[in-house]
Scaffold this active site. Structure first.
Site, PDB file in Angstrom:
ATOM      1  N   ASP A  17      15.174   6.362 -10.964  1.00 42.82           N
ATOM      2  CA  ASP A  17      14.834   7.230  -9.849  1.00 42.82           C
ATOM      3  C   ASP A  17      15.793   8.421  -9.934  1.00 42.82           C
ATOM      4  O   ASP A  17      16.797   8.366 -10.644  1.00 42.82           O
ATOM      5  CB  ASP A  17      15.009   6.454  -8.542  1.00 42.82           C
ATOM      6  N   ASP A  19      16.551  11.325  -6.953  1.00 46.44           N
ATOM      7  CA  ASP A  19      17.286  11.624  -5.724  1.00 46.44           C
ATOM      8  C   ASP A  19      17.897  10.352  -5.133  1.00 46.44           C
ATOM      9  O   ASP A  19      17.193   9.369  -4.892  1.00 46.44           O
ATOM     10  CB  ASP A  19      16.364  12.275  -4.692  1.00 46.44           C
TER      11      ASP A  19
END
Length: 222
Positions: A17, A19
């Site tokens: 991932d 952010d």
């Protein structure tokens, strides 16, 4: 005729991932939503509280039901793009070392954001960009659907069970688990429900992530 034996791809790949996992963008997201709320005369704190738990279109429906959601989204995208150009971003400690060690074919980014913003943030923080980026435009179903992570595995040419997902958010953890992958959580004080392992920081997880990818002690190979 005897069937030809096909050697399975035994590579291990890591799917990140972005952010909250590699890039610390909390202040940026808060600032963007505050500016968006200001355009519509809304309470910034309440808007951000809702935005943390829902996708943008769902946020608009809750906080600005009388507004055209398409115009709301266009305004948000405009502010996000401006923030990529002018905002201050920081990579989490350990991200540069980790991504710089993993070969480009051994990892991918799986994000609910858009690729051009991810590339902009990575350029600002000096992080390397992998060959495979699965962004919001690449799939019809976003996290917590397993589709984004399954697509990343397919593009890397590996089986889902050979992938390690690195996440910080419940929706991403659920997506990785539903994809049949190993999921480790980072950058949270308390473990997200379902993770196979939990690390308080990305830096703490670096040696174990490299070990999973069979790179411990042999940086640059794979």
């Amino acid at each position: 005729m005897a069937s030809e034996h096909v050697q399975p791809d035994l590579r291990k790949c890591v799917l990140f991932d972005v952010d909250g996992t590699l890039i610390d963008a909390v202040d940026n997201q808060r600032r963007v939503w505050a500016r968006w709320a200001g355009r519509y005369g809304l309470d910034a704190t309440e808007v951000y509280r809702v935005a943390l738990r829902t996708r943008p279109m769902e946020t608009f429906a809750k906080v600005a039901p009388d507004q055209d959601p398409r115009q709301c989204l266009a305004a948000l995208h405009e502010l996000e793009d401006e923030d990529v150009r002018s905002g201050v971003y920081a990579a989490f400690d350990g991200a540069s070392q980790l991504l710089g060690t993993l070969p480009s074919g051994a990892w991918a980014l799986v994000t609910s954001n858009y690729e051009h913003r991810v590339r902009g943030r990575f350029a600002r923080t000096g992080l390397p960009v992998p060959r495979v980026i699965v962004d919001a435009a690449a799939v019809e179903e976003g996290k917590p659907s397993p589709v984004p992570y399954l697509l990343a595995a397919e593009q890397l040419g590996v089986r889902p069970e050979s992938c390690l997902v690195i996440e910080d958010a419940p929706s991403g953890v659920e997506a990785g688990l539903r994809a049949g992958m190993t999921v480790w959580g980072v950058n949270t004080a308390v473990a997200v429900a379902g993770v196979h392992r939990h690390f308080a920081s990305l830096r703490e997880a670096v040696p174990d992530i490299l070990a999973f990818a069979r790179l411990e002690g042999s940086a640059g190979t794979g």
